[in-house]
Motif scaffolding. Structure first.
Motif, PDB file in Angstrom:
ATOM      1  N   LYS A 247       5.284 -24.950  10.191  1.00  0.00           N
ATOM      2  CA  LYS A 247       4.281 -24.341  11.078  1.00  0.00           C
ATOM      3  C   LYS A 247       3.809 -25.353  12.139  1.00  0.00           C
ATOM      4  O   LYS A 247       3.604 -24.995  13.306  1.00  0.00           O
TER       5      LYS A 247
ATOM      6  N   LYS B 110       8.830 -27.651   3.979  1.00  0.00           N
ATOM      7  CA  LYS B 110       7.757 -26.795   3.435  1.00  0.00           C
ATOM      8  C   LYS B 110       7.135 -25.973   4.577  1.00  0.00           C
ATOM      9  O   LYS B 110       7.103 -26.421   5.732  1.00  0.00           O
ATOM     10  N   PRO B 111       6.613 -24.787   4.253  1.00  0.00           N
ATOM     11  CA  PRO B 111       6.089 -23.899   5.300  1.00  0.00           C
ATOM     12  C   PRO B 111       5.025 -24.549   6.187  1.00  0.00           C
ATOM     13  O   PRO B 111       5.033 -24.341   7.395  1.00  0.00           O
ATOM     14  N   GLU B 112       4.123 -25.358   5.601  1.00  0.00           N
ATOM     15  CA  GLU B 112       3.047 -25.925   6.415  1.00  0.00           C
ATOM     16  C   GLU B 112       3.603 -26.892   7.472  1.00  0.00           C
ATOM     17  O   GLU B 112       3.143 -26.904   8.620  1.00  0.00           O
TER      18      GLU B 112
ATOM     19  N   LEU C  87      15.350 -20.695  11.649  1.00  0.00           N
ATOM     20  CA  LEU C  87      13.903 -20.940  11.550  1.00  0.00           C
ATOM     21  C   LEU C  87      13.177 -20.771  12.883  1.00  0.00           C
ATOM     22  O   LEU C  87      11.971 -20.962  12.964  1.00  0.00           O
TER      23      LEU C  87
END
Ligand code: GLA
Length: 400
Positions: A296, A291-293, A69
């Motif tokens: 980020k 989760k992507p958010e 990641l």
């Protein structure tokens, strides 16, 4: 004969240099050497507590995710395990025993795996007779009165980091208990990051560095995955700006980002506040299902750079408006710029104006970079922003 003394002196100087360059000497060096910037990594506690999903497969999977990641590239280094890794009894020699159900290959093999990825491995125990977790079998043994033996065992596993908790401490003075482990860790000759988890009860920021030899200390009780808890830990830690920084990091506890109990805006505030306070950035969510958010947020390199800035200052709260809940925190950075967080801790939408002089900026022309929107404006350094409840904005302000 006349060459003998200088040659002997040269050998002595060489020997001293060699000792100074050995890992043991590093460990015995200044505490700040191990942590010029706040530690970054992962710890399983916030996501699993002692549940059975905390096991070898999980921790190896987390190490894999550090690479996949991009977390390692972003600076996250330590993969740390928390309470509940041990059996409830020591063995006949008095050594801690690794729970073979959770960690069938043991902690040495786990450390080797983590090291093979260029990462570091951390472990947990308590400066007490038992650790904090309670079980029907009577909990897990702590390191009180076993400091040397346990530190040597950790070093033999290849441990790089110890989180040292405070439960079941028999009312022995914290300074004595934490110093005993600090000395035991140094005596192993292995550089081991020493993280005190004393919850701020005896002001560890006054003694955790010298003489104890720790690099960070918890300043608060345990964080939970909700806004109120995050806010409480922030409130307590932000007051300690003068006592943290420069290789002696105040630790308002691990991150909850990604665990689901706060909104994305609240998690952005959590991450921004921890970064501006130069707090340890220890991810507390299961990276295999993140989760992507949330990812980020954890990967925002501009925010991470504020946390990791070489000057090592903890940010100062320069505005605290109790009526509106608006806070402004400023952190001087090594390149002469400064980071700013504007935080609306309250329940109403707020229009916030911060004048350049409130940020201690000299009159001049500045670039104001928004670290969440990744855009820039030019001006005198003043900030105007509309903030939703619990939201933050974060900036880096440099001379134009
Ligand atoms: C204490 C610590 C936590 C965690 C648990 C484990 O509560 O403060 O961070 O390590 O113990 O039992």
């Amino acid at each position: 004969m006349k060459h003998l003394i200088p040659k002997a002196l040269r050998s002595l100087a060489f020997a001293l240099c060699a000792v100074a360059a050995s890992p043991g000497a590093q460990a015995a060096g200044s505490a700040a050497d191990l942590a010029p910037t706040p530690q970054m990594g992962f710890n399983n506690w916030n996501s699993t507590h002692c549940r059975t999903e905390f096991n070898e497969a999980m921790i190896r999977g987390i190490a894999d995710k550090f690479i996949e990641l991009g977390l390692k590239d972003a600076g996250y280094t330590y993969v740390n395990i928390d309470d509940c890794w041990a059996e409830s009894e020591r063995d006949a020699d008095g050594n801690l025993v690794v729970d073979a159900k959770r960690f069938p290959h043991g902690l040495k093999a786990l450390a080797d795996y983590i090291h093979s990825k260029g990462l570091k491995f951390g472990v947990y125990t308590s400066a007490g007779a038992h650790t904090c977790a309670t079980t029907e079998e009577g909990g897990f043994p702590g390191a009180l009165h076993h400091e040397k033996q346990d530190a040597a065992l950790f070093a033999s596993f290849g441990v790089d980091y110890l989180k040292y908790d405070n439960c079941n401490n028999e009312n022995i003075d914290a300074r004595i208990r934490y110093r005993a482990m600090g000395e035991a860790l140094r005596a192993t000759g292995r550089p081991i990051f020493y993280s005190l988890c004393e919850w701020g009860e005896n002001k560890p920021w006054l003694w955790g560095g010298e003489p104890v030899g720790a690099q960070s200390w918890r300043t608060t009780g345990d964080i939970s995955d909700n806004y109120k808890s995050m806010l409480e830990n922030y409130e307590r830690n932000v007051e300690l700006a003068g006592n943290g920084g420069h290789g002696r990091w105040n630790d308002p506890d691990m991150l909850e980002v990604g665990n689901g109990g706060m909104s994305d805006a609240e998690y952005r505030s959590h991450f921004s506040l921890w970064a501006i306070m130069a707090a340890p950035l220890l991810i507390g969510t299961d990276l295999r299902t993140i989760k992507p958010e949330a990812l980020k947020i954890l990967l925002n390199k501009e925010v991470i750079a504020v946390d990791q800035d070489a000057l090592g200052e903890q940010g100062w709260r320069v505005r605290h408006d109790a009526a509106t809940g608006v806070d402004v925190i400023v952190k001087p950075l090594g390149d002469g710029s400064r980071a700013v967080v504007v935080f609306n801790s309250g329940e109403a939408v707020r229009d916030v104006a911060v004048a350049a002089k409130d940020l201690r900026l000299k009159p001049g022309s500045y670039v104001v970079r928004d670290l969440w929107r990744h855009g820039e404006t030019r001006g005198d350094g003043a900030i105007k922003i509309k903030l939703a409840p619990h939201a933050s904005a974060m900036y880096r302000i440099s001379a134009a």
